[in-house]
Design an enzyme around this catalytic site. Structure first.
Site, PDB file in Angstrom:
ATOM      1  N   LYS A  65       0.846  -1.194   0.000  1.00 12.39           N
ATOM      2  CA  LYS A  65       0.000   0.000   0.000  1.00 12.39           C
ATOM      3  C   LYS A  65       0.880   1.242   0.000  1.00 12.39           C
ATOM      4  CE  LYS A  65      -1.900   2.878   2.695  1.00 12.39           C
ATOM      5  NZ  LYS A  65      -1.803   4.014   1.759  1.00 12.39           N
ATOM      6  N   GLY A  82       6.644   5.079   8.250  1.00  9.15           N
ATOM      7  CA  GLY A  82       5.823   6.282   8.224  1.00  9.15           C
ATOM      8  C   GLY A  82       5.928   7.015   9.544  1.00  9.15           C
ATOM      9  N   GLY A 122       2.021   4.936  13.062  1.00  7.07           N
ATOM     10  CA  GLY A 122       2.634   3.715  13.596  1.00  7.07           C
ATOM     11  C   GLY A 122       1.899   3.228  14.833  1.00  7.07           C
ATOM     12  N   GLU A 146       9.247   1.404  11.134  1.00  6.12           N
ATOM     13  CA  GLU A 146      10.283   2.395  10.824  1.00  6.12           C
ATOM     14  C   GLU A 146       9.613   3.760  10.896  1.00  6.12           C
ATOM     15  OE1 GLU A 146      13.325   1.648  10.559  1.00  6.12           O
ATOM     16  OE2 GLU A 146      13.388  -0.448   9.984  1.00  6.12           O
ATOM     17  N   CYS A 148      13.452  10.745   6.848  1.00  2.00           N
ATOM     18  CA  CYS A 148      13.336  10.322   8.247  1.00  2.00           C
ATOM     19  C   CYS A 148      14.658  10.548   8.963  1.00  2.00           C
ATOM     20  CB  CYS A 148      12.928   8.866   8.321  1.00  2.00           C
ATOM     21  SG  CYS A 148      13.964   7.834   7.295  1.00  2.00           S
ATOM     22  N   GLU A 182       9.640  16.364  15.029  1.00  2.36           N
ATOM     23  CA  GLU A 182      10.045  16.115  13.646  1.00  2.36           C
ATOM     24  C   GLU A 182       9.276  17.063  12.727  1.00  2.36           C
ATOM     25  OE1 GLU A 182       8.612  12.537  11.591  1.00  2.36           O
ATOM     26  OE2 GLU A 182      10.646  12.279  10.823  1.00  2.36           O
TER      27      GLU A 182
HETATM   28  P1  NAD Z   1       2.262   8.646   7.331  1.00  4.29           P
HETATM   29  O1  NAD Z   1       2.445   7.926   8.604  1.00  4.29           O
HETATM   30  O2  NAD Z   1       1.262   9.730   7.260  1.00  4.29           O
HETATM   31  O3  NAD Z   1       1.875   7.618   6.170  1.00  4.29           O
HETATM   32  C1  NAD Z   1       2.664   6.482   5.900  1.00  4.29           C
HETATM   33  C2  NAD Z   1       1.809   5.417   5.244  1.00  4.29           C
HETATM   34  O4  NAD Z   1       0.823   5.007   6.188  1.00  4.29           O
HETATM   35  C3  NAD Z   1       1.045   5.918   4.017  1.00  4.29           C
HETATM   36  O5  NAD Z   1       0.995   4.893   3.056  1.00  4.29           O
HETATM   37  C4  NAD Z   1      -0.335   6.178   4.570  1.00  4.29           C
HETATM   38  O6  NAD Z   1      -1.355   6.095   3.605  1.00  4.29           O
HETATM   39  C5  NAD Z   1      -0.450   5.050   5.587  1.00  4.29           C
HETATM   40  N1  NAD Z   1      -1.467   5.276   6.618  1.00  4.29           N
HETATM   41  C6  NAD Z   1      -1.959   6.451   7.079  1.00  4.29           C
HETATM   42  N2  NAD Z   1      -2.900   6.226   8.019  1.00  4.29           N
HETATM   43  C7  NAD Z   1      -2.984   4.888   8.159  1.00  4.29           C
HETATM   44  C8  NAD Z   1      -3.770   4.035   8.977  1.00  4.29           C
HETATM   45  N3  NAD Z   1      -4.650   4.514   9.842  1.00  4.29           N
HETATM   46  N4  NAD Z   1      -3.591   2.696   8.850  1.00  4.29           N
HETATM   47  C9  NAD Z   1      -2.700   2.177   7.999  1.00  4.29           C
HETATM   48  N5  NAD Z   1      -1.929   2.937   7.182  1.00  4.29           N
HETATM   49  C10 NAD Z   1      -2.073   4.269   7.268  1.00  4.29           C
HETATM   50  O7  NAD Z   1       3.723   9.135   6.907  1.00  4.29           O
HETATM   51  P2  NAD Z   1       4.112  10.030   5.670  1.00  4.29           P
HETATM   52  O8  NAD Z   1       3.609  11.412   5.948  1.00  4.29           O
HETATM   53  O9  NAD Z   1       3.739   9.333   4.404  1.00  4.29           O
HETATM   54  O10 NAD Z   1       5.710   9.978   5.765  1.00  4.29           O
HETATM   55  C11 NAD Z   1       6.429  10.758   6.628  1.00  4.29           C
HETATM   56  C12 NAD Z   1       6.796  10.014   7.892  1.00  4.29           C
HETATM   57  O11 NAD Z   1       7.457   8.791   7.567  1.00  4.29           O
HETATM   58  C13 NAD Z   1       7.788  10.791   8.738  1.00  4.29           C
HETATM   59  O12 NAD Z   1       7.427  10.711  10.093  1.00  4.29           O
HETATM   60  C14 NAD Z   1       9.111  10.058   8.492  1.00  4.29           C
HETATM   61  O13 NAD Z   1      10.059  10.196   9.514  1.00  4.29           O
HETATM   62  C15 NAD Z   1       8.644   8.652   8.342  1.00  4.29           C
HETATM   63  N6  NAD Z   1       9.639   7.865   7.628  1.00  4.29           N
HETATM   64  C16 NAD Z   1      10.398   6.982   8.351  1.00  4.29           C
HETATM   65  C17 NAD Z   1      11.392   6.243   7.711  1.00  4.29           C
HETATM   66  C18 NAD Z   1      12.242   5.267   8.477  1.00  4.29           C
HETATM   67  O14 NAD Z   1      12.888   4.452   7.835  1.00  4.29           O
HETATM   68  N7  NAD Z   1      12.291   5.306   9.794  1.00  4.29           N
HETATM   69  C19 NAD Z   1      11.605   6.403   6.337  1.00  4.29           C
HETATM   70  C20 NAD Z   1      10.814   7.316   5.645  1.00  4.29           C
HETATM   71  C21 NAD Z   1       9.821   8.043   6.304  1.00  4.29           C
END
Ligand code: NAD
Length: 494
Positions: free
Chosen positions: A174, A227, A232, A249, A283, A384
């Site tokens: 997804k 994410g 998370g 992550e 991230c 962040e």
């Molecule tokens: P996000 O958490 O908003 O979304 C990430 C994914 O989760 C997307 O595909 C989104 O559609 C999905 N999602 C959203 N709500 C959900 C739910 N209720 N249930 C299941 N899935 C759901 O994150 P973002 O805004 O896309 O990305 C930015 C974040 O990702 C930042 O916090 C960044 O630090 C983190 N990130 C971490 C790493 C790592 O390796 N640690 C790498 C890249 C990004």
């Protein structure tokens, strides 16, 4: 002509009744449309992945056959490098140089690496024990849901998918609803390599609408999530209903420590990359730079001079060094952090606003932004931001730098700039972070694991340890007592 992408479920491209526009963040305009998964499509994808796992068409093929499939996917990505790089730039806004030379080839390399190493890493073991023999089997987890963010749409999807498939799992990918296009292109590549139906399923849709259905379903065995921290935590709750294996992550608020004997030019250039690449939407972004006081003024002067020269623009232009943020919503979030920092008393040295350049007015651009005179209690030092906003602080003693660096709920990455590597190693030992770069930044290798501590999550991606996350270890114990008379023979043997 507007591009259009259907979903990919059970080896078929499938339209859904709901469609969503995909926006180019450099122009603010829609340039593609995708089908959006709803309840029916989630059900179909879970069903397909479950059946494909249970019927063994992927799990039970030989490792060398698995390897060949992964190599074909890798080659398929490489064959389309330019097309994919352009699509990733149109969808994320990041400069074409980054997508062409980093995101796309790295995605191909991950498939290639795990193809070439799966036989080595997935070996079963036999242990001779006192009265028994133990066979330790590395088996796939089963159906794995892969949820990826918008900052590295193809690369993070490729990390997860290559490892999950290498281990014999079936997957439902997804992508973020903002950036699903290269993931859907990956579906087309996978379709051409002739993988059995249902092994890979790719569905788009907002996490709010389909996340719960995907992550709480009993037929799903594992979730690999990258994410934000807040999402998370929701996934932890969903998955708890059926107790699933997880990789989390999450976010970061990483620091660098620059010592007086650092190569100053290298430290300045490295620090620019560590916060302004991908518009700071990384991230591992180093959003807190800690500089030893004797070199602080010189560092700041050089860092500021070079920050002012960064060329903002449409990512499709090869001269562009910084593109737009992913969305207007993300830009508003970043601006709110900047305003809060100002009201808390941090000194805004540069940036902090939407650029005046009329050619950028329709995109979601934001200036590279530099704060000084920050107190550790300020929000800008703790939260962040996920944008091109950096805090530069000075320190006088190493202990102070270590305390400042570790003063965070996150513990994802850090970087240390110093010529004496043995001193750097000692310092690295004291920094609370999952990955620490010494005299460099942002280097990821398929050979070594990556992942954070504390609120940055748990579990690893990449390397042997990352791959093995996607397996479960089964222990089979065979009695080897003399005359085949183990203890159980005597306990109730009256
Ligand atoms: P996000 O958490 O908003 O979304 C990430 C994914 O989760 C997307 O595909 C989104 O559609 C999905 N999602 C959203 N709500 C959900 C739910 N209720 N249930 C299941 N899935 C759901 O994150 P973002 O805004 O896309 O990305 C930015 C974040 O990702 C930042 O916090 C960044 O630090 C983190 N990130 C971490 C790493 C790592 O390796 N640690 C790498 C890249 C990004």
């Amino acid at each position: 002509m507007t591009l259009y992408y259907p979903l990919y479920i059970n080896g078929e491209f499938r339209d859904s009744s709901k469609k969503s526009d995909i926006i180019n963040p450099a122009t603010g305009k829609s340039f593609a449309q995708v089908s959006v998964a709803e309840e029916n499509e989630v059900e179909a994808a879970i069903n397909a992945a479950r059946q494909a796992f249970d019927n063994g068409t992927w799990r039970d093929i030989s490792l060398s056959e698995r390897k060949n499939f992964l190599l074909k996917i890798s080659q398929g990505i490489l064959n389309k490098t330019q097309e994919l790089a352009k699509l990733e730039t149109l969808n994320t806004g990041k400069p074409i140089k980054e997508t062409t030379f980093m995101d796309i080839p790295s995605a191909a390399k991950t498939f290639e690496y795990f193809a070439n190493n799966l036989e080595k890493y997935l070996k079963d073991e036999t242990l001779e024990l006192e009265s028994a023999q133990s066979r330790l089997l590395r088996q796939p987890q089963g159906v794995v849901v892969l949820i990826v963010p918008w900052n590295y749409p193809l690369l993070i999807a490729a990390w997860k998918m290559a490892q999950a498939l290498a281990c014999g799992n079936t997957v439902i990918l997804k992508p973020s609803s903002l950036t699903p296009l290269t993931a859907l292109e990956l579906g087309k590549i996978i379709d051409t390599v002739g993988q059995p139906k249902g092994v890979v399923n790719i569905i788009t849709g907002s996490g709010d609408s389909i996340g719960e259905a995907l992550c709480s379903d009993k037929r799903v065995d594992m979730i690999s999530f990258t994410g934000s921290n807040s999402v998370g935590k929701r996934i932890l709750e969903y998955s708890a209903r059926n107790v699933k294996k997880l990789i989390m992550e999450l976010g970061g608020k990483s620091a660098s420590i620059i010592l007086k004997d650092a190569d100053l030019e290298l430290a300045v250039n490295g620090s620019l990359c560590s916060i302004f690449l991908n518009q700071g939407q990384m991230c591992t972004a180093i959003s807190r730079i800690l500089v030893e006081d004797n070199i602080y003024d010189k560092f700041l002067e050089d860092f500021l001079t070079k920050t002012k020269r960064i060329k903002l623009g449409n990512g499709l232009n090869y001269e562009t060094q910084m593109g737009p943020l992913i969305s207007d919503e993300q830009r508003r979030k970043v601006m709110a952090y900047v305003e809060k920092a100002k009201t808390e008393g941090a000194k805004l040295l540069y940036g902090g606003k939407i650029p005046n350049d009329p050619s950028l007015k329709n995109g979601f651009f934001f200036e590279p932004t530099l704060f000084t005179e920050i107190k550790p209690s300020m929000q800008i030092f703790q939260k962040e931001v996920f944008g091109p906003v950096v805090c530069v602080n000075k320190f006088s003693h190493l202990e102070e730098a270590i305390e400042l660096a570790n003063q965070s709920d996150f513990a994802l990455a850090a970087s240390i700039w110093i010529k004496d590597t043995s001193k750097a190693l000692d310092l690295a030992n004291k920094i609370n972070a999952g990955i620490i770069w010494i005299n460099t930044y942002g280097m990821f290798y398929n050979e070594v694991p990556y992942g954070g501590f504390k609120q940055s999550g748990f579990g690893k991606e990449l390397g042997r340890e990352g791959l093995l996350e996607y397996t479960r270890l089964k222990n089979i114990v065979i009695d080897k007592t003399e005359n085949a008379k183990p203890l159980v023979n005597y306990w109730y043997g009256f």
